[in-house]
Design a protein around this motif. Structure first.
Motif, PDB file in Angstrom:
ATOM      1  N   MET A   1      27.339  47.013  41.703  1.00 61.01           N
ATOM      2  CA  MET A   1      27.663  45.175  41.038  1.00 61.01           C
ATOM      3  C   MET A   1      28.642  44.531  41.749  1.00 61.01           C
ATOM      4  N   TYR A   2      28.011  43.074  42.582  1.00 57.09           N
ATOM      5  CA  TYR A   2      29.106  42.259  42.922  1.00 57.09           C
ATOM      6  C   TYR A   2      28.812  40.522  42.253  1.00 57.09           C
ATOM      7  N   LEU A   3      30.734  40.326  42.964  1.00 58.64           N
ATOM      8  CA  LEU A   3      30.483  39.076  41.908  1.00 58.64           C
ATOM      9  C   LEU A   3      31.420  37.781  43.316  1.00 58.64           C
ATOM     10  N   GLY A   4      31.422  37.459  43.249  1.00 55.22           N
ATOM     11  CA  GLY A   4      31.958  36.273  44.302  1.00 55.22           C
ATOM     12  C   GLY A   4      31.831  34.613  44.207  1.00 55.22           C
ATOM     13  N   SER A   5      32.635  33.959  45.075  1.00 53.22           N
ATOM     14  CA  SER A   5      32.657  32.371  44.716  1.00 53.22           C
ATOM     15  C   SER A   5      31.442  31.947  45.272  1.00 53.22           C
ATOM     16  N   ASP A   6      30.788  32.366  46.746  1.00 52.51           N
ATOM     17  CA  ASP A   6      29.320  32.042  46.992  1.00 52.51           C
ATOM     18  C   ASP A   6      28.597  33.327  47.377  1.00 52.51           C
ATOM     19  N   ALA A   7      27.341  32.591  47.344  1.00 48.53           N
ATOM     20  CA  ALA A   7      26.683  33.421  48.443  1.00 48.53           C
ATOM     21  C   ALA A   7      26.919  34.541  49.159  1.00 48.53           C
ATOM     22  N   MET A   8      27.298  33.321  50.810  1.00 49.15           N
ATOM     23  CA  MET A   8      28.222  33.722  52.437  1.00 49.15           C
ATOM     24  C   MET A   8      28.646  34.866  51.506  1.00 49.15           C
ATOM     25  N   ALA A   9      29.889  34.862  50.917  1.00 49.33           N
ATOM     26  CA  ALA A   9      30.885  36.078  51.344  1.00 49.33           C
ATOM     27  C   ALA A   9      29.411  37.810  49.914  1.00 49.33           C
ATOM     28  N   LEU A  10      28.818  37.669  49.765  1.00 48.89           N
ATOM     29  CA  LEU A  10      28.068  38.805  49.395  1.00 48.89           C
ATOM     30  C   LEU A  10      26.409  39.496  49.870  1.00 48.89           C
ATOM     31  N   ALA A  11      26.774  38.319  50.356  1.00 50.30           N
ATOM     32  CA  ALA A  11      25.372  38.011  51.880  1.00 50.30           C
ATOM     33  C   ALA A  11      25.228  39.746  52.946  1.00 50.30           C
ATOM     34  N   PRO A  12      25.948  40.326  53.228  1.00 45.98           N
ATOM     35  CA  PRO A  12      26.412  42.020  53.439  1.00 45.98           C
ATOM     36  C   PRO A  12      25.201  43.174  52.370  1.00 45.98           C
ATOM     37  N   PHE A  13      25.813  42.765  51.559  1.00 45.63           N
ATOM     38  CA  PHE A  13      25.330  43.899  50.231  1.00 45.63           C
ATOM     39  C   PHE A  13      24.359  43.714  49.497  1.00 45.63           C
ATOM     40  N   THR A  14      24.492  42.420  49.522  1.00 42.60           N
ATOM     41  CA  THR A  14      22.752  42.213  48.106  1.00 42.60           C
ATOM     42  C   THR A  14      22.038  40.666  48.631  1.00 42.60           C
ATOM     43  N   SER A  15      20.806  40.842  48.386  1.00 35.19           N
ATOM     44  CA  SER A  15      20.401  39.354  48.569  1.00 35.19           C
ATOM     45  C   SER A  15      20.073  39.467  47.034  1.00 35.19           C
ATOM     46  N   ARG A  16      19.715  39.877  46.283  1.00 43.72           N
ATOM     47  CA  ARG A  16      19.619  39.874  44.615  1.00 43.72           C
ATOM     48  C   ARG A  16      20.851  38.821  43.946  1.00 43.72           C
ATOM     49  N   LEU A  17      20.387  37.428  43.249  1.00 39.93           N
ATOM     50  CA  LEU A  17      21.327  37.258  43.359  1.00 39.93           C
ATOM     51  C   LEU A  17      21.387  36.035  41.672  1.00 39.93           C
ATOM     52  N   SER A  18      22.648  36.241  40.412  1.00 38.09           N
ATOM     53  CA  SER A  18      22.424  35.084  39.789  1.00 38.09           C
ATOM     54  C   SER A  18      23.665  34.109  39.494  1.00 38.09           C
ATOM     55  N   TYR A  19      23.461  33.142  39.480  1.00 38.00           N
ATOM     56  CA  TYR A  19      24.428  31.930  39.391  1.00 38.00           C
ATOM     57  C   TYR A  19      25.231  31.590  37.994  1.00 38.00           C
ATOM     58  N   LEU A  20      26.507  31.726  37.749  1.00 42.01           N
ATOM     59  CA  LEU A  20      27.008  32.056  36.631  1.00 42.01           C
ATOM     60  C   LEU A  20      26.606  29.990  35.973  1.00 42.01           C
ATOM     61  N   GLU A  21      26.767  29.707  35.069  1.00 47.79           N
ATOM     62  CA  GLU A  21      26.592  28.299  34.762  1.00 47.79           C
ATOM     63  C   GLU A  21      27.509  27.653  34.554  1.00 47.79           C
ATOM     64  N   ASP A  22      28.310  26.254  34.059  1.00 47.90           N
ATOM     65  CA  ASP A  22      29.340  25.888  33.519  1.00 47.90           C
ATOM     66  C   ASP A  22      29.538  26.839  32.484  1.00 47.90           C
ATOM     67  N   GLY A  23      30.741  27.148  31.947  1.00 43.65           N
ATOM     68  CA  GLY A  23      31.022  27.962  30.735  1.00 43.65           C
ATOM     69  C   GLY A  23      30.466  29.004  30.633  1.00 43.65           C
ATOM     70  N   ASP A  24      29.972  29.833  31.333  1.00 41.81           N
ATOM     71  CA  ASP A  24      29.195  30.791  31.318  1.00 41.81           C
ATOM     72  C   ASP A  24      30.624  32.231  31.681  1.00 41.81           C
ATOM     73  N   TRP A  25      30.651  33.049  30.951  1.00 45.83           N
ATOM     74  CA  TRP A  25      31.328  34.200  31.598  1.00 45.83           C
ATOM     75  C   TRP A  25      30.687  35.577  31.485  1.00 45.83           C
ATOM     76  N   ALA A  26      30.797  36.697  32.403  1.00 46.64           N
ATOM     77  CA  ALA A  26      29.860  38.063  32.271  1.00 46.64           C
ATOM     78  C   ALA A  26      31.139  39.518  32.298  1.00 46.64           C
ATOM     79  N   VAL A  27      30.338  40.148  31.677  1.00 45.01           N
ATOM     80  CA  VAL A  27      31.180  41.281  31.896  1.00 45.01           C
ATOM     81  C   VAL A  27      29.474  42.425  32.934  1.00 45.01           C
TER      82      VAL A  27
END
Length: 608
Positions: free
Chosen positions: A187-213
């Motif tokens: 699993m990966y985490l990044g400030s935007d999709a560009m950072a994660l592009a070499p690793f995966t194309s499957r993304l979800s975006y946290l909405e304001d106030g979200d936190w994720a385990v």
């Protein structure tokens, strides 16, 4: 506007973290660092300067570990040194952070009672220490982070790793973007999709106030109330070299929502968060104290930013200001006072009329300064001093985040001028700087009006003409609202000074005329609301943009009230841009126009 990344992997991550950070270096390059977890210990490498320095350090001192976090920094609190570089760690937790924690001083005072002392000058370390204290008190990582998030005030994106768990990252966002990437056993985490592009194309975006385990097998996402929520997993078409819309329909929407972050980024260049003073980094060939007059010239939205700045420079620095649209100024050949400063505002730095006006002022012996987003541009190169706005690429033709970045920089410069000219005391400077520091949080709250604004915009999309009213520094914001509506929805709109209503525009008011009144509570609000009642008496449909205090004074006849947070009147014009942007955007969406590329317009006007 720092960049953060994280990987929960099944192979070593240190080099991959650096690779991801390279695609985020546009977000900050004062320093960089990575931390990994191996055999129960958090180890990190950090370096001052650009990412190449960090890469060299890692080559000499490699890091093991299949889980890690990384950061490329644009300094806000504390100098851009290795000591202040992220990740920040304690014996229990490592943290990377993008944004500003407004109440970090209060947190540090509380932490000191239990013996927790910072070793850096950053606001981020308060977060690391707070989570550590929660863990020491017996909380599990998820609860420790949840408790800490409820304490924080500001705009931020955060990623945490924990000494005692080699398969866990926790991420959180409030006013700054974060994307989660889904891989094959990673699993990966990044400030935007560009950072994660070499690793995966499957993304979800946290909405304001979200936190994720985040673990090897997936992510559990919770909202600000800790309820488990689902966020769509999307297939991104982003390559490592593309600018991405994220989970937004248009670039304009994405750029509107980036403003809590971009305002903070601009602030970090002009404000010392530790001393709460303006710190202009540029080497200026003039002293504000010696200037006889300020001449501002620009086009379109940039001109309106300058029009707001006129109020600031004259009120807080007692510096006389002339302002004109560059396409008129360049042909007037106006006489210019000796020892005057000419300031040119342009997002692209290539606007033809603004460049011509600059060259005229330079030929007249003026000090020449520019406020630009592209520091390699022609306007920047031909200026004596360049003030960057640092808001990152703006793709939408209708300027949004560039405007609020311009206003943030101009407000900072007005404070600097006021101090230099002896108009503002140190205490007054601190008060104004604190108002600026509070902006990212206030903008995040103002974005929460979107659902209400969508309903209003649906009705507004049926109008043929719209009138915007404002008084004082809200007058240019009213003109900006009208300009935005015109350029992307193609509805005719005009922005007027509220006091001019009786001098002509009131003749247009009838039951079919929406009138948008921009009137946060300040010393002029009562007069503006009086003008509003004149509209109501003639059947005009009033949409009032104000704060809770302003709303309390409203009489009858208001169709809609859009509430924005109460802030200092100094920064209220910046905050008031948010609802007018959202109104224009959603009206255009309902109209079915091309929001990002409206007809007949271009992003950079490089011809006359």
């Amino acid at each position: 506007m720092c960049g953060i990344v994280g990987i929960v992997g099944n192979q070593p991550v240190a080099e991959r973290l650096v690779d991801a950070l390279k695609r985020l270096e546009y977000r900050g390059y004062d320093s960089a660092g990575v931390a990994t977890l191996a055999e129960g210990d958090i180890a990190r490498r950090r370096a001052e300067g650009k990412l190449g320095n960090l890469a060299q350090k890692l080559a000499a001192e490699p890091l093991a570990g299949t889980i890690g976090i990384g950061h490329t920094r644009w300094a806000t609190h504390g100098a851009p040194t290795e000591l202040n570089a992220h990740p920040h760690t304690t014996d229990r937790v490592g943290v990377v952070h993008n944004g500003i924690i407004e109440n970090y001083r209060d947190m540090l005072i509380d932490l000191a009672k239990d013996g927790y002392q910072p070793t850096t000058q950053t606001d981020t370390e308060a977060v690391a220490l707070w989570v550590s204290r929660e863990l020491a008190r017996g909380a599990q990582p998820e609860q420790a982070v949840s408790n800490t998030l409820k304490k924080l005030r500001g705009a931020f994106a955060l990623a945490f790793m924990f000494r005692d768990d080699e398969g866990l990252l926790i991420a959180a966002r409030h006013g700054a973007p974060l994307a989660i990437g889904y891989g094959n056993g990673e699993m990966y985490l990044g400030s935007d999709a560009m950072a994660l592009a070499p690793f995966t194309s499957r993304l979800s975006y946290l909405e304001d106030g979200d936190w994720a385990v985040i673990t090897h097998t997936g992510a559990t996402i919770r909202d600000a109330k800790d309820a488990i929520v689902e966020r769509d997993v999307q297939i991104s078409q982003t390559s490592a070299l593309m600018v991405d819309k994220g989970n937004h329909r248009h670039f304009m929407a994405k750029e509107i929502y980036e403003q809590p972050e971009t305002i903070g980024h601009t602030l970090s260049h002009y404000v010392d968060m530790g001393t709460e003073q303006v710190s202009v980094r540029e080497q200026m060939p003039f002293d504000f104290a010696d200037l006889s007059r300020l001449t501002i010239s620009a086009c379109g939205t940039a001109f309106l930013a300058g029009a707001v700045a006129k109020y600031w420079f004259e009120r807080y620095a007692r510096l006389p200001v002339d302002i004109d649209v560059a396409s008129e100024f360049r042909y007037r050949e106006p006489p210019l006072e000796k020892n005057g400063l000419s300031l040119f505002i342009s997002q692209s730095g290539e606007t033809a009329d603004t460049l011509a006006a600059l060259r005229y002022c330079a030929s007249q012996g003026q000090h020449v300064a520019s406020l630009v987003n592209t520091v390699e541009s022609t306007i920047a190169r031909e200026s004596h001093v360049v003030f960057p706005i640092l808001c990152g690429p703006e793709i939408g033709v209708a300027s949004t985040k560039a405007l609020t970045a311009q206003l943030t920089a101009l407000a900072s410069l007005a404070i600097a001028a006021g101090r230099a000219r002896g108009v503002l005391s140190a205490e007054q400077e601190t008060e104004l700087v604190r108002a600026l520091i509070s902006l990212p949080t206030a903008v995040s709250e103002a974005l929460g009006t979107e659902d209400q604004i969508m309903d209003i915009a649906k009705r507004l999309s049926k109008a043929k003409d719209v009138l915007y009213l404002g008084r004082g520094p809200m007058f240019p914001i009213a003109m900006e609202g009208a300009l935005k509506l015109k350029e992307i929805s193609y509805i005719h709109a005009e922005g007027y000074a509220a006091g001019e209503l009786k001098h002509g525009p009131i003749a247009l008011v009838d039951e079919a005329m929406p009138v948008i009144v921009v009137a946060p509570s300040d010393e002029l609000v009562d007069k503006t609301l009086s003008n509003m009642q004149e509209v109501a008496a003639r059947g005009g449909k009033i949409i009032l943009i104000t704060d809770p205090e302003g709303a309390q004074t409203v009489g009858q006849g208001v169709a809609d009230v859009i509430l924005i947070p109460h802030v200092s009147s100094f920064v209220a014009p910046i905050l008031a841009t948010i609802p007018v942007q959202l109104l224009a955007y959603h009206t255009a969406v309902f109209m079915g126009t091309d929001v990002d590329q409206p007809r007949n317009l271009a992003k950079s006007v490089t011809v006359e």
